[in-house]
Design a protein around this motif. Structure first.
Motif, PDB file in Angstrom:
ATOM      1  N   GLY A  12      19.345   2.746 -43.361  1.00 15.66           N
ATOM      2  CA  GLY A  12      20.785   2.556 -42.825  1.00 15.66           C
ATOM      3  C   GLY A  12      20.964   1.557 -41.995  1.00 15.66           C
ATOM      4  O   GLY A  12      22.202   0.880 -41.709  1.00 15.66           O
ATOM      5  N   GLY A  13      20.003   1.126 -41.151  1.00 12.29           N
ATOM      6  CA  GLY A  13      20.165  -0.014 -40.449  1.00 12.29           C
ATOM      7  C   GLY A  13      20.833   0.124 -38.806  1.00 12.29           C
ATOM      8  O   GLY A  13      21.679  -0.763 -38.862  1.00 12.29           O
ATOM      9  N   SER A  14      21.120   1.515 -38.729  1.00  6.71           N
ATOM     10  CA  SER A  14      21.673   1.743 -37.370  1.00  6.71           C
ATOM     11  C   SER A  14      21.271   0.800 -36.370  1.00  6.71           C
ATOM     12  O   SER A  14      22.002   0.199 -35.387  1.00  6.71           O
ATOM     13  CB  SER A  14      21.740   3.057 -37.057  1.00  6.71           C
ATOM     14  OG  SER A  14      20.325   3.431 -36.730  1.00  6.71           O
ATOM     15  N   ASN A  15      19.946   0.491 -36.181  1.00 11.36           N
ATOM     16  CA  ASN A  15      19.498  -0.478 -35.135  1.00 11.36           C
ATOM     17  C   ASN A  15      19.849  -1.920 -35.430  1.00 11.36           C
ATOM     18  O   ASN A  15      20.025  -2.394 -34.513  1.00 11.36           O
ATOM     19  CB  ASN A  15      17.755  -0.109 -35.066  1.00 11.36           C
ATOM     20  CG  ASN A  15      17.346   1.325 -34.489  1.00 11.36           C
ATOM     21  OD1 ASN A  15      17.769   1.390 -33.253  1.00 11.36           O
ATOM     22  ND2 ASN A  15      16.581   1.981 -35.123  1.00 11.36           N
ATOM     23  N   LEU A  16      19.804  -2.338 -36.574  1.00  9.60           N
ATOM     24  CA  LEU A  16      20.108  -3.595 -37.130  1.00  9.60           C
ATOM     25  C   LEU A  16      21.540  -3.761 -36.526  1.00  9.60           C
ATOM     26  O   LEU A  16      22.145  -4.888 -35.910  1.00  9.60           O
ATOM     27  CB  LEU A  16      20.031  -3.551 -38.267  1.00  9.60           C
ATOM     28  CG  LEU A  16      20.996  -4.879 -39.184  1.00  9.60           C
ATOM     29  CD1 LEU A  16      20.176  -6.301 -38.518  1.00  9.60           C
ATOM     30  CD2 LEU A  16      20.901  -4.881 -40.645  1.00  9.60           C
TER      31      LEU A  16
ATOM     32  N   ASN B 163       8.432  -3.390 -33.259  1.00 12.58           N
ATOM     33  CA  ASN B 163       8.926  -2.215 -34.293  1.00 12.58           C
ATOM     34  C   ASN B 163       9.542  -1.177 -33.353  1.00 12.58           C
ATOM     35  O   ASN B 163       9.092  -1.033 -32.229  1.00 12.58           O
ATOM     36  CB  ASN B 163       7.723  -1.827 -34.830  1.00 12.58           C
ATOM     37  CG  ASN B 163       8.096  -0.594 -35.885  1.00 12.58           C
ATOM     38  OD1 ASN B 163       9.092  -0.644 -36.293  1.00 12.58           O
ATOM     39  ND2 ASN B 163       6.995   0.441 -35.953  1.00 12.58           N
ATOM     40  N   THR B 164      10.567  -0.588 -33.892  1.00  4.80           N
ATOM     41  CA  THR B 164      11.201   0.619 -33.130  1.00  4.80           C
ATOM     42  C   THR B 164      10.685   1.712 -33.716  1.00  4.80           C
ATOM     43  O   THR B 164      10.337   1.964 -35.011  1.00  4.80           O
ATOM     44  CB  THR B 164      12.715   0.592 -33.159  1.00  4.80           C
ATOM     45  OG1 THR B 164      12.937   0.491 -34.638  1.00  4.80           O
ATOM     46  CG2 THR B 164      13.389  -0.791 -32.872  1.00  4.80           C
ATOM     47  N   HIS B 165      10.323   2.723 -33.032  1.00  2.39           N
ATOM     48  CA  HIS B 165       9.633   4.020 -33.531  1.00  2.39           C
ATOM     49  C   HIS B 165      10.308   5.378 -32.841  1.00  2.39           C
ATOM     50  O   HIS B 165      10.368   5.192 -31.395  1.00  2.39           O
ATOM     51  CB  HIS B 165       8.272   3.956 -33.343  1.00  2.39           C
ATOM     52  CG  HIS B 165       7.688   5.371 -33.974  1.00  2.39           C
ATOM     53  ND1 HIS B 165       7.472   5.282 -35.337  1.00  2.39           N
ATOM     54  CD2 HIS B 165       6.862   6.337 -33.395  1.00  2.39           C
ATOM     55  CE1 HIS B 165       6.803   6.575 -35.496  1.00  2.39           C
ATOM     56  NE2 HIS B 165       6.584   7.201 -34.435  1.00  2.39           N
ATOM     57  N   PRO B 166      10.831   6.055 -33.487  1.00  2.00           N
ATOM     58  CA  PRO B 166      11.393   7.306 -33.001  1.00  2.00           C
ATOM     59  C   PRO B 166      10.664   8.552 -32.502  1.00  2.00           C
ATOM     60  O   PRO B 166      10.904   9.531 -32.835  1.00  2.00           O
ATOM     61  CB  PRO B 166      12.383   7.891 -34.163  1.00  2.00           C
ATOM     62  CG  PRO B 166      11.689   7.871 -35.363  1.00  2.00           C
ATOM     63  CD  PRO B 166      10.903   6.316 -34.939  1.00  2.00           C
ATOM     64  N   ALA B 167       9.740   8.078 -31.666  1.00  2.00           N
ATOM     65  CA  ALA B 167       8.762   9.138 -30.964  1.00  2.00           C
ATOM     66  C   ALA B 167       8.184   8.315 -29.707  1.00  2.00           C
ATOM     67  O   ALA B 167       8.380   7.035 -29.615  1.00  2.00           O
ATOM     68  CB  ALA B 167       7.682   9.526 -31.908  1.00  2.00           C
TER      69      ALA B 167
END
Ligand code: GRF
Length: 195
Positions: A10-14, A105-109
């Motif tokens: 979805g690219g919410s970070n983008l 890189n983004t990581h959700p943890a």
């Protein structure tokens, strides 16, 4: 600072990066958006008039061939930093070899906790009361590179993978914007992370 952002979803970070770069003062530009599939997030690039490219993983008969095409596309845009933000593929070795350590890189943890493609699900399954979000330098491992920024995010009773991920993402976005600012103003120098 010239950024190419690679996505799969979805690219919410983008979108957060694109929103930030609407401010003329923001010292970074997303010069192109790339995806390994027809990702929904490509609509954000279109909305902001940013060029995009798709290198469909399923169109290639090997990761190697996919990586060669991805590398060729990246070279077109001359990125100073490649930003992985929801890319759900391991970067091929030839891409890491050419651009590392200028790949984040983004990581959700809260790395090194819960690396890999299911960090949110794994944290939930582990029953922890807090997880987090991290921005790292990409190396040739899986979410194993040096940590640039990270912050704790609470797990609430009754959380599902979706509700927890939605609580993590805004933190990810903040950390990503902060990291890009740090890279643009020299607070972080990725050359220090050259293997
Ligand atoms: C983000 O949490 C990212 O860190 C992870 O997958 C999610 C992608 O979300 N790899 P989006 O595509 O940026 O909305």
């Amino acid at each position: 600072l010239r950024l190419v952002v690679l996505i799969s979803g979805g690219g919410s970070n983008l979108r957060a990066l694109l929103d930030a770069s609407q401010d003329a003062e923001f010292p970074a530009r997303v010069v192109a958006v790339g995806a390994d599939r027809q990702a929904d997030g490509l609509a954000h690039a279109e909305h902001y008039g940013i060029p995009s490219f798709v290198v469909p993983f399923t169109s290639f008969d090997s990761r190697e061939a996919w990586g060669d095409e991805l590398l060729a596309q990246l070279r077109e845009w001359q990125p100073d930093v490649v930003v992985l933000s929801g890319l759900m593929r391991l970067l091929p070795a030839q891409v890491v070899a050419e651009y590392a350590p200028a790949i984040i890189n983004t990581h959700p943890a809260y790395l090194p906790e819960f690396p890999g493609a299911h960090g949110v699900r794994d944290a939930l399954a582990a029953g922890v009361t807090e997880t987090g979000a991290s921005v790292i330098v990409v190396d040739d491992g899986v979410d194993s590179g040096p940590i640039l920024h990270q912050r704790r995010v609470p797990v609430e009773p009754g959380d599902t993978e979706a509700t927890l991920h939605e609580r993590i993402k805004p933190v990810e976005r903040e950390l990503l914007i902060q990291t890009v600012l740090d890279l643009a103003n020299g607070t972080i120098d990725l050359k220090e992370y050259r293997a």
